[in-house]
Design an enzyme around this catalytic site. Structure first.
Site, PDB file in Angstrom:
ATOM      1  N   ASP A  80     -10.009 -11.275   3.876  1.00  0.00           N
ATOM      2  CA  ASP A  80      -8.966 -12.223   4.265  1.00  0.00           C
ATOM      3  C   ASP A  80      -7.953 -11.649   5.248  1.00  0.00           C
ATOM      4  OD1 ASP A  80      -9.692 -14.519   2.704  1.00  0.00           O
ATOM      5  OD2 ASP A  80      -9.238 -13.301   0.946  1.00  0.00           O
ATOM      6  N   HIS A  89      -9.662  -5.106  -3.659  1.00  0.00           N
ATOM      7  CA  HIS A  89     -10.845  -5.889  -4.016  1.00  0.00           C
ATOM      8  C   HIS A  89     -11.364  -5.446  -5.367  1.00  0.00           C
ATOM      9  CE1 HIS A  89     -14.697  -7.935  -3.708  1.00  0.00           C
ATOM     10  NE2 HIS A  89     -14.074  -8.700  -2.834  1.00  0.00           N
TER      11      HIS A  89
HETATM   12  N1  COA Z   1      -1.130  -5.161  -3.052  1.00  0.00           N
HETATM   13  C1  COA Z   1      -0.490  -4.268  -3.824  1.00  0.00           C
HETATM   14  N2  COA Z   1      -1.027  -3.729  -4.925  1.00  0.00           N
HETATM   15  C2  COA Z   1      -2.264  -4.107  -5.251  1.00  0.00           C
HETATM   16  C3  COA Z   1      -2.989  -5.027  -4.485  1.00  0.00           C
HETATM   17  C4  COA Z   1      -2.369  -5.550  -3.352  1.00  0.00           C
HETATM   18  N3  COA Z   1      -2.996  -6.425  -2.589  1.00  0.00           N
HETATM   19  N4  COA Z   1      -4.193  -5.211  -5.037  1.00  0.00           N
HETATM   20  C5  COA Z   1      -4.242  -4.439  -6.123  1.00  0.00           C
HETATM   21  N5  COA Z   1      -3.055  -3.778  -6.252  1.00  0.00           N
HETATM   22  C6  COA Z   1      -2.704  -2.851  -7.308  1.00  0.00           C
HETATM   23  C7  COA Z   1      -2.207  -3.632  -8.517  1.00  0.00           C
HETATM   24  O1  COA Z   1      -0.825  -3.864  -8.468  1.00  0.00           O
HETATM   25  C8  COA Z   1      -2.599  -2.719  -9.641  1.00  0.00           C
HETATM   26  O2  COA Z   1      -1.719  -1.647  -9.674  1.00  0.00           O
HETATM   27  P1  COA Z   1      -1.217  -1.035 -11.080  1.00  0.00           P
HETATM   28  O3  COA Z   1      -2.492  -0.532 -11.720  1.00  0.00           O
HETATM   29  O4  COA Z   1      -0.250  -0.009 -10.679  1.00  0.00           O
HETATM   30  O5  COA Z   1      -0.639  -2.210 -11.823  1.00  0.00           O
HETATM   31  C9  COA Z   1      -3.946  -2.165  -9.171  1.00  0.00           C
HETATM   32  O6  COA Z   1      -3.885  -2.185  -7.744  1.00  0.00           O
HETATM   33  C10 COA Z   1      -5.142  -2.966  -9.642  1.00  0.00           C
HETATM   34  O7  COA Z   1      -4.940  -4.338  -9.255  1.00  0.00           O
HETATM   35  P2  COA Z   1      -5.526  -5.595  -9.994  1.00  0.00           P
HETATM   36  O8  COA Z   1      -4.823  -6.821  -9.495  1.00  0.00           O
HETATM   37  O9  COA Z   1      -5.544  -5.355 -11.464  1.00  0.00           O
HETATM   38  O10 COA Z   1      -7.021  -5.551  -9.464  1.00  0.00           O
HETATM   39  P3  COA Z   1      -8.064  -6.708  -9.630  1.00  0.00           P
HETATM   40  O11 COA Z   1      -9.393  -6.082  -9.496  1.00  0.00           O
HETATM   41  O12 COA Z   1      -7.782  -7.522 -10.843  1.00  0.00           O
HETATM   42  O13 COA Z   1      -7.729  -7.657  -8.390  1.00  0.00           O
HETATM   43  C11 COA Z   1      -7.560  -8.584  -6.308  1.00  0.00           C
HETATM   44  C12 COA Z   1      -8.413  -7.705  -7.217  1.00  0.00           C
HETATM   45  C13 COA Z   1      -8.336  -8.878  -5.039  1.00  0.00           C
HETATM   46  C14 COA Z   1      -7.258  -9.910  -7.001  1.00  0.00           C
HETATM   47  C15 COA Z   1      -6.251  -7.850  -5.985  1.00  0.00           C
HETATM   48  O14 COA Z   1      -6.550  -6.686  -5.240  1.00  0.00           O
HETATM   49  C16 COA Z   1      -5.274  -8.726  -5.247  1.00  0.00           C
HETATM   50  O15 COA Z   1      -4.530  -9.485  -5.893  1.00  0.00           O
HETATM   51  N6  COA Z   1      -5.246  -8.677  -3.887  1.00  0.00           N
HETATM   52  C17 COA Z   1      -4.394  -9.541  -3.125  1.00  0.00           C
HETATM   53  C18 COA Z   1      -5.008 -10.931  -3.012  1.00  0.00           C
HETATM   54  C19 COA Z   1      -6.188 -10.967  -2.100  1.00  0.00           C
HETATM   55  O16 COA Z   1      -6.168 -10.420  -1.003  1.00  0.00           O
HETATM   56  N7  COA Z   1      -7.237 -11.664  -2.533  1.00  0.00           N
HETATM   57  C20 COA Z   1      -8.442 -11.849  -1.762  1.00  0.00           C
HETATM   58  C21 COA Z   1      -9.583 -11.095  -2.370  1.00  0.00           C
HETATM   59  S1  COA Z   1     -11.009 -11.098  -1.329  1.00  0.00           S
END
Ligand code: COA
Length: 374
Positions: A311, A260
């Site tokens: 979710d 998140h």
């Molecule tokens: N699975 C695996 N790795 C994850 C992850 C996940 N669900 N969520 C974050 N990470 C990792 C990323 O790969 C990244 O790793 P790195 O620094 O080694 O590249 C790090 O954690 C940061 O992730 P990032 O996507 O940049 O964080 P964000 O703050 O931009 O994104 C979300 C937040 C929610 C979009 C992200 O956690 C995600 O894509 N989750 C899955 C989708 C989801 O469940 N969305 C509903 C949100 S309520």
């Protein structure tokens, strides 16, 4: 020159709101100052929508009047009703909702006003119509003329389960689903709410802002994640969860339903949803997806230190309640409609155009040439 932008606007305060607040470090969520843990299971979705849209938890009389308004506001206009069958045959659920809400705007008696009283009425209508739009869409695509008639003694949650599954839900099922709607109602400056506010801030109307929000919620990084969680659970064999998750992580795949932007600890909504998933696993006598979810949670935490978000357990809860997987994100929209509309009301009440700057990273000082010399 503007400061270097934060990618994805992380930690940027984009608006002031009195609607919801998150303490990401402590894992706490508040709606108008009420802790989500106090609301979940004790306050209905209708009371929560009133709290968000009308500023306070209602008295019995206020709630009765609001519920009457929701009942009256449920009636769909001719344009939207006429188009449901064709849209259901051509568009996926979230695409369809984007179209249907837009069409519903054409029939709204307050469509040409963004005055506060018109916005309140439209917020109630949109909140009342969204579950019906999903149910009508589902009925049309499954070859029925209409979903079962709503039961006036049931809540929005109970009627949605009735209309989509075709079965009168047990009292407990309706209560649990109602709690799901409460948990998803608002969440500060999430992507879809931000989209709604950006649109509203141009002094565009509420239906336009909600269409922007629905298109934004649809994406798998936002509301689309709950459906992807279910697909992941269905794609893994129950005895192979740990290995399958590790393989995905080794391949740098994101595991949907984890991580998140704001919570650095457990999402407080996930705490309730995990408990509901456990309860439904027991009452349905099928704990497969609950057990798999627990195992996934452990492996993702051990490997990446990530917690489940709203979710993750919502997927198995909706599955146990008999909701088709591709309606999980529309369910999110049914609940979040209460928050989106409240944000539009708030934006219009104290508006300034939302127009951030950008950092230019393209070429400079290019020499123009006529088309034949390029
Ligand atoms: N699975 C695996 N790795 C994850 C992850 C996940 N669900 N969520 C974050 N990470 C990792 C990323 O790969 C990244 O790793 P790195 O620094 O080694 O590249 C790090 O954690 C940061 O992730 P990032 O996507 O940049 O964080 P964000 O703050 O931009 O994104 C979300 C937040 C929610 C979009 C992200 O956690 C995600 O894509 N989750 C899955 C989708 C989801 O469940 N969305 C509903 C949100 S309520």
């Amino acid at each position: 020159m503007a400061d270097k932008p934060t990618k994805g606007l992380a930690d940027v305060v984009a608006a002031s709101t009195a609607l919801s607040d998150i303490d990401g470090k402590a894992g706490r969520l508040f709606y108008r100052g009420y802790d989500i843990h106090d609301l979940a299971g004790r306050t209905t979705f209708e009371e929560t929508a009133h709290l968000l849209q009308r500023g306070k938890l209602p008295t019995r009389a206020e709630l009765a009047a609001y519920i009457d308004e929701l009942h009256d506001g449920r009636a769909l206009g001719a344009l939207v009703s006429h188009n449901i069958p064709e849209i259901a045959s051509k568009q996926k659920p979230m695409e369809a909702l984007r179209s249907l809400v837009s069409l519903a705007g054409a029939d709204d008696p307050d469509k040409d006003s963004i005055a506060p009283d018109a916005n309140l009425r439209k917020a109630a209508r949109l909140t009342a119509q969204q579950p019906l739009l999903v149910a009508q869409y589902h009925a049309a695509r499954t070859g029925k003329d209409a979903p079962p008639e709503p039961d006036p003694s049931l809540s929005i949650a109970g009627n949605f389960l009735l209309q989509v599954t075709g079965r009168v839900p047990s009292r407990r099922e309706a209560e649990l689903f109602d709690t799901c709607l409460v948990l998803h109602a608002d969440h500060t400056m999430n992507a879809s709410t931000f989209a709604a506010r950006v649109c509203a801030a141009t002094l565009s109307d509420m239906h336009s802002a909600i269409v922007a929000a629905i298109g934004t919620l649809k994406g798998p990084l936002h509301g689309g994640a709950n459906e992807q969680v279910m697909k992941t659970l269905e794609s893994i064999s129950p005895g192979n969860v740990a290995q399958a998750v590790r393989e995905k992580l080794d391949a740098h795949e994101k595991i949907m339903g984890f991580g998140h932007r704001v919570y650095k600890t457990e999402d407080p909504r996930a705490t309730h949803l995990r408990r509901m998933s456990a309860e439904l696993a027991e009452s349905t006598g099928d704990d497969t997806y609950y057990r798999m979810s627990k195992e996934m949670e452990e492996v993702v935490f051990e490997t990446k230190g990530l917690y489940p978000n709203v979710d993750f357990y919502a997927a198995s809860v909706y599955h146990y309640l008999g909701i088709p997987t591709d309606l999980f994100t529309p369910v999110f929209s049914i609940s979040r409609m209460s928050g989106w509309t409240a944000h539009v009301i708030e934006q219009h009440a104290d508006n300034r155009l939302i127009r951030p700057d950008s950092e230019y990273i393209g070429e400079r000082d290019q020499k123009w040439k006529p088309i034949d010399e390029r």
